[in-house]
Design a protein around this motif. Structure first.
Motif: not given
Length: 335
Positions: A38-54
């Motif tokens: 994803a980074l190599d493709a140019g995506i520059n915003f990543f959204d995660t959460a404490r609730a998404y386990t690991d």
């Protein structure tokens, strides 16, 4: 790739960015392949959460060495000050970073939660202190309750708002989107593909991107998802009448009351894989798979018929689905 300004954060982010909820289903090695692709493709915003386990841990393991290449967002279900302060520190450690670009209140859906967050000693105080200390840079809010999100945006306390929006769920465009734009609050669209149930991916994402003030974060857990999801950003064109009709037909077939596979209902106290049950049932009914699906269902260790109707899953579901009643229907139809 085109960039869009994420409201008052000032961040210029890719219009199709990365939803990390499905990354929790990857092995550690698989997660590294997807995140770096994803980074190599140019995506520059990543959204995660404490609730998404690991998920946070996987981001820290595989992306911390490329920290300057992306904006990082996460979120917490904490509602009081002490719990939120603790979660911020856990997120920083897990993702191996000195700062988080956007920290959000996760799935605020009830009046009681809102009041606790906003009251003295509430979680908002913790995020303001974390921002003052340089641990986080912006504060956001996520949820499915449009009335509550409108109220939140009007307070002026939040740089972003995250909300489901797709060809089935279009309510946010009526009031929330224009309000956010007028107050320079960035809009992050979750569930642009209905939790993966909308078949016409290109059309669905183009439908969302027609709203030029939003950023979409489809979930991705395979490398091929990246190219597929980014395709609509290349030589983008709005939907024509024929394409709109095709997408509308699919939306009508799905209806508004379907499982988005967010996983908030889990874990089940007796071990039922609730989203999997609903996906199987949808395939059984929508695609007329009357032989294959019952065969797959037979192989499951825990079946829908074993539901004890405790109701814990319904309390956690952001869409207020009648899960217990649906489990009865799954058991009736699939055996």
């Amino acid at each position: 790739m085109e960039k869009r300004r994420l409201g008052r954060t000032g961040f210029m982010v890719t219009p199709i960015s990365f939803g990390a909820l499905p990354v929790q289903r990857c092995t550690m090695e698989e997660a590294g392949e997807v995140l770096n692709a994803a980074l190599d493709a140019g995506i520059n915003f990543f959204d995660t959460a404490r609730a998404y386990t690991d998920s946070e841990e996987k981001i820290g393991r595989h992306m911390s060495g490329r920290r300057s290449e992306y904006y990082l967002a996460t979120k917490s279900m904490a509602r009081n000050k002490a719990a939120m302060a603790h979660d911020v520190d856990l997120s920083l450690a897990a993702m191996k970073t000195d700062y988080i670009d956007l920290y959000q209140f996760h799935n605020v859906k009830a009046e009681q939660e809102w009041n606790e967050i906003m009251s003295p000693g509430g979680a908002l105080e913790a995020l303001k202190e974390a921002k003052a200390a340089g641990k986080i840079r912006n504060i956001g809010i996520t949820g499915h309750n449009l009335d509550l999100l409108v109220r939140a945006v009007k307070t002026g306390e939040f740089s972003t708002v995250q909300v489901p929006f797709n060809c089935v769920e279009q309510g946010a465009a009526k009031e929330l989107f224009p309000l956010a734009k007028s107050l320079d609050v960035g809009v992050i669209v979750m569930k642009p593909l209905g939790g993966g149930l909308i078949d016409h991916v290109d059309l669905a994402l183009r439908f969302v991107l027609q709203h030029d003030d939003v950023v979409a974060i489809p979930g991705m857990d395979r490398v091929e998802h990246i190219e597929q999801n980014l395709a609509p950003t290349k030589d983008f064109t709005p939907l024509n009448a024929e394409e709109t009709a095709k997408l509308t037909a699919e939306a009508e077939a799905l209806g508004s009351n379907f499982c988005r596979r967010c996983g908030y209902c889990t874990p089940c106290v007796v071990g039922i894989e609730i989203p999997a049950m609903f996906i199987l049932h949808l395939q059984y009914t929508r695609y007329d798979m009357k032989t294959a699906i019952p065969e797959r269902y037979k192989g499951l260790k825990v079946k829908a018929s074993e539901c004890v109707e405790c109701g814990e899953c319904e309390a956690r579901c952001p869409y207020n689905l009648p899960i217990r009643e649906r489990m009865k229907k799954v058991a009736q139809d699939l055996g």
